[in-house]
Scaffold this motif. Structure first.
Motif, PDB file in Angstrom:
ATOM      1  N   THR A  61      40.866  35.163  18.279  1.00 47.44           N
ATOM      2  CA  THR A  61      40.192  35.924  17.250  1.00 47.44           C
ATOM      3  C   THR A  61      39.325  36.982  17.927  1.00 47.44           C
ATOM      4  O   THR A  61      38.866  36.791  19.069  1.00 47.44           O
ATOM      5  CB  THR A  61      39.356  35.005  16.351  1.00 47.44           C
ATOM      6  N   ASP A  62      39.103  38.090  17.263  1.00 48.98           N
ATOM      7  CA  ASP A  62      38.436  39.236  17.893  1.00 48.98           C
ATOM      8  C   ASP A  62      37.053  38.887  18.449  1.00 48.98           C
ATOM      9  O   ASP A  62      36.660  39.398  19.503  1.00 48.98           O
ATOM     10  CB  ASP A  62      38.309  40.378  16.887  1.00 48.98           C
ATOM     11  N   SER A  63      36.324  38.034  17.773  1.00 49.81           N
ATOM     12  CA  SER A  63      34.938  37.766  18.160  1.00 49.81           C
ATOM     13  C   SER A  63      34.804  37.021  19.489  1.00 49.81           C
ATOM     14  O   SER A  63      33.717  36.980  20.059  1.00 49.81           O
ATOM     15  CB  SER A  63      34.221  36.994  17.061  1.00 49.81           C
ATOM     16  N   VAL A  64      35.886  36.434  19.995  1.00 47.42           N
ATOM     17  CA  VAL A  64      35.801  35.689  21.248  1.00 47.42           C
ATOM     18  C   VAL A  64      36.624  36.316  22.367  1.00 47.42           C
ATOM     19  O   VAL A  64      36.596  35.826  23.504  1.00 47.42           O
ATOM     20  CB  VAL A  64      36.229  34.211  21.066  1.00 47.42           C
ATOM     21  N   LYS A  65      37.349  37.370  22.078  1.00 46.54           N
ATOM     22  CA  LYS A  65      38.160  38.023  23.109  1.00 46.54           C
ATOM     23  C   LYS A  65      37.295  38.485  24.269  1.00 46.54           C
ATOM     24  O   LYS A  65      36.230  39.054  24.073  1.00 46.54           O
ATOM     25  CB  LYS A  65      38.906  39.220  22.509  1.00 46.54           C
ATOM     26  N   GLY A  66      37.774  38.197  25.487  1.00 44.91           N
ATOM     27  CA  GLY A  66      37.030  38.576  26.681  1.00 44.91           C
ATOM     28  C   GLY A  66      35.969  37.579  27.077  1.00 44.91           C
ATOM     29  O   GLY A  66      35.408  37.666  28.176  1.00 44.91           O
ATOM     30  N   ARG A  67      35.678  36.597  26.201  1.00 44.37           N
ATOM     31  CA  ARG A  67      34.662  35.587  26.517  1.00 44.37           C
ATOM     32  C   ARG A  67      35.266  34.179  26.619  1.00 44.37           C
ATOM     33  O   ARG A  67      34.802  33.372  27.424  1.00 44.37           O
ATOM     34  CB  ARG A  67      33.563  35.584  25.445  1.00 44.37           C
TER      35      ARG A  67
END
Length: 120
Positions: A61-67
């Protein structure tokens, strides 16, 4: 039949990291797509990340991308979610899920959940 048991939740400060684990029973673990969902207090359960049966395809989901990073170990029937740069809005109960072939919003199997709390 697949049984899922999550672990690794806890209390962490903003910017910290946690690694969630999900132990799966059943001899056909490699035939299932796996994923993580979460549910914050007063909110609906939402999708977080998923991984294909062979571990090569992932989606976030976009809110966790990269994290967040999802991974799996088919030999040991394990699913993981590495969570970095945690934010207070990541606070929720995190659920492991499994479904034959592809993971949808209505998985066949759920774990009992593990609490993640991020303090500000």
């Amino acid at each position: 039949q697949v049984q899922l048991v999550e672990s690794g939740g806890g209390l962490v400060q903003t910017g910290g990291s946690l690694r969630l684990s999900c132990a799966a029973s059943g001899r056909t673990f490699s035939g299932y797509a796996m994923g993580w969902f979460r549910q914050a207090p007063g909110k609906e359960r939402e999708f977080v990340a998923k991984i294909g049966w062979n571990g090569y395809s992932t989606y976030y989901t976009d809110s966790v991308k990269g994290r967040f990073t999802i991974s799996r170990d088919n030999a040991n029937h394990m699913l993981y979610l590495q969570m970095n740069s945690l934010k207070p809005e990541d606070t929720a109960v995190y659920f492991c899920a499994a479904q034959r072939v592809a993971l949808t919003m209505t998985p066949d199997y759920w774990g009992q959940g593990t609490q993640v709390t991020v303090s500000s």
